[in-house]
Write an enzyme that holds these catalytic residues in place. Sequence first.
Site, PDB file in Angstrom:
ATOM      1  N   ASN A   1       0.883  -1.166   0.000  1.00 16.72           N
ATOM      2  CA  ASN A   1       0.000   0.000   0.000  1.00 16.72           C
ATOM      3  C   ASN A   1       0.917   1.211   0.000  1.00 16.72           C
ATOM      4  OD1 ASN A   1      -1.766   2.064   0.510  1.00 16.72           O
ATOM      5  ND2 ASN A   1      -2.359   1.373   2.560  1.00 16.72           N
ATOM      6  N   TRP A   2       0.998   1.848  -1.162  1.00 12.55           N
ATOM      7  CA  TRP A   2       1.940   2.968  -1.281  1.00 12.55           C
ATOM      8  C   TRP A   2       1.465   4.216  -0.549  1.00 12.55           C
ATOM      9  CZ3 TRP A   2       3.191   2.458  -7.248  1.00 12.55           C
ATOM     10  CH2 TRP A   2       4.155   1.449  -7.426  1.00 12.55           C
ATOM     11  N   LYS A   3       0.172   4.238  -0.190  1.00 16.95           N
ATOM     12  CA  LYS A   3      -0.396   5.422   0.477  1.00 16.95           C
ATOM     13  C   LYS A   3      -0.133   6.668  -0.373  1.00 16.95           C
ATOM     14  CE  LYS A   3      -0.022   2.956   4.811  1.00 16.95           C
ATOM     15  NZ  LYS A   3       0.147   2.981   6.272  1.00 16.95           N
TER      16      LYS A   3
ATOM     17  N   HIS B   1      -9.293   1.210   4.758  1.00 17.61           N
ATOM     18  CA  HIS B   1      -8.029   1.347   5.482  1.00 17.61           C
ATOM     19  C   HIS B   1      -8.219   2.240   6.713  1.00 17.61           C
ATOM     20  CE1 HIS B   1      -3.913   2.375   6.462  1.00 17.61           C
ATOM     21  NE2 HIS B   1      -3.582   1.262   5.841  1.00 17.61           N
TER      22      HIS B   1
ATOM     23  N   GLU C   1      -6.533   4.533   7.886  1.00 20.93           N
ATOM     24  CA  GLU C   1      -6.276   5.968   7.673  1.00 20.93           C
ATOM     25  C   GLU C   1      -7.496   6.641   7.045  1.00 20.93           C
ATOM     26  OE1 GLU C   1      -2.600   5.327   5.609  1.00 20.93           O
ATOM     27  OE2 GLU C   1      -1.714   4.652   7.487  1.00 20.93           O
TER      28      GLU C   1
ATOM     29  N   GLU D   1      -5.412  -5.286  10.175  1.00 17.97           N
ATOM     30  CA  GLU D   1      -4.386  -4.288  10.462  1.00 17.97           C
ATOM     31  C   GLU D   1      -4.658  -3.630  11.813  1.00 17.97           C
ATOM     32  OE1 GLU D   1      -2.269  -2.923   6.691  1.00 17.97           O
ATOM     33  OE2 GLU D   1      -4.012  -1.648   6.862  1.00 17.97           O
TER      34      GLU D   1
ATOM     35  N   GLY E   1       2.601   1.962  10.831  1.00 16.65           N
ATOM     36  CA  GLY E   1       3.530   3.080  10.738  1.00 16.65           C
ATOM     37  C   GLY E   1       4.232   3.408  12.045  1.00 16.65           C
TER      38      GLY E   1
ATOM     39  N   SER F   1       3.466  -2.531  10.153  1.00 15.13           N
ATOM     40  CA  SER F   1       4.918  -2.622  10.333  1.00 15.13           C
ATOM     41  C   SER F   1       5.483  -3.993   9.946  1.00 15.13           C
ATOM     42  CB  SER F   1       5.325  -2.250  11.761  1.00 15.13           C
ATOM     43  OG  SER F   1       4.897  -0.923  12.062  1.00 15.13           O
TER      44      SER F   1
ATOM     45  N   GLY G   1       2.985  -1.214   4.194  1.00 12.69           N
ATOM     46  CA  GLY G   1       3.097   0.216   3.927  1.00 12.69           C
ATOM     47  C   GLY G   1       4.539   0.607   3.671  1.00 12.69           C
ATOM     48  N   GLY G   2       5.215   1.073   4.709  1.00 15.62           N
ATOM     49  CA  GLY G   2       6.581   1.595   4.586  1.00 15.62           C
ATOM     50  C   GLY G   2       7.538   0.711   3.802  1.00 15.62           C
TER      51      GLY G   2
HETATM   52  P1  13P Z   1       3.164   0.104   7.664  1.00 13.03           P
HETATM   53  O1  13P Z   1       3.667  -1.175   7.029  1.00 13.03           O
HETATM   54  O2  13P Z   1       3.907   1.315   7.210  1.00 13.03           O
HETATM   55  O3  13P Z   1       3.016  -0.015   9.125  1.00 13.03           O
HETATM   56  O4  13P Z   1       1.677   0.310   7.073  1.00 13.03           O
HETATM   57  C1  13P Z   1       0.805  -0.760   7.121  1.00 13.03           C
HETATM   58  C2  13P Z   1      -0.407  -0.383   6.375  1.00 13.03           C
HETATM   59  O5  13P Z   1      -1.139   0.499   6.758  1.00 13.03           O
HETATM   60  C3  13P Z   1      -0.695  -1.098   5.130  1.00 13.03           C
HETATM   61  O6  13P Z   1      -1.957  -0.785   4.657  1.00 13.03           O
END
Ligand code: 13P
Length: 255
Positions: free
Chosen positions: A13-15, A99, A101, A171, A177, A217, A238-239
């Site tokens: 997920n590149w966000k 998600h 967020e 999640e 994050g 994470s 994510g990251g």
């Molecule tokens: P991180 O891997 O950066 O914690 O993000 C997870 C995430 O929200 C994937 O959708």
Amino acid sequence: MNPAKRRTVIAGNWKMNFTPAQAKEFIKNVTPLVAGKDNCDIIFCAPYVTIAAAMEAAEGTNIKIGAENVHFAPKGAYTGEVSAEMLRAIGVEYVIVGHSERRQYFAETDETVNLRTKAALAAGMKVILCLGEVKEERLAGITDEVVGMQTKLDLAGITAEELKNVIIAYEPVWAIGTGLTATPEQAQETCAVIRKVVAGLYGEEVAEGVTIQYGGSMNDANAAELLAKPDVDGGLIGGASLVPEKFAAIVEAAQ
Ligand code: 13P
């Protein structure tokens, strides 16, 4: 993972990261690192404006490109939104819905998550449906109730046939994050709870076929032990999905 029963899916997920040019560069760099790794599906979900460039770069590879959200209405006065039909029109097969967020910053509710999921499924897309508890809920000991309720509300009205196109991403919000990962035991336990709720809704056999990812994470260092758990069928990353070598190491851990 349990490859005998269900597909393992490693998704990035590149966000709000990567311009079209940056996405192309990333796909070019990650492609040779994940080539031939066919024991899992590999997906990157990209910002709307980056999707076309990423798809072009991924053509002919084992990488699929998805979107990070979709609106529930077919069209109309929804400034800034994108419909399922629009995504399908450019060949998008996967979309993230719900998600944390989106829930946290953009007032997404289980009701709108459910509507978006239905719209994406009706358009023929596959949905990565995200859910998970916040820190206070875990500390209060109500994680099972929270994810159980989200699972029921988010899947309301979705048929067993449609569920074949739904991947659930567990999640825990406190792990996103933050560098704090759920322990493999916590991830396993809650993914199993979600599967049990799905079994209550659709029956044991259907539930056994549903891919349930862990996200929060996940990285090159912890992926193997998380994916070793029987009910953790992949990762939503994510990251670490922004770094070719880290993402490729997670794909490797899924082989
Ligand atoms: P991180 O891997 O950066 O914690 O993000 C997870 C995430 O929200 C994937 O959708």
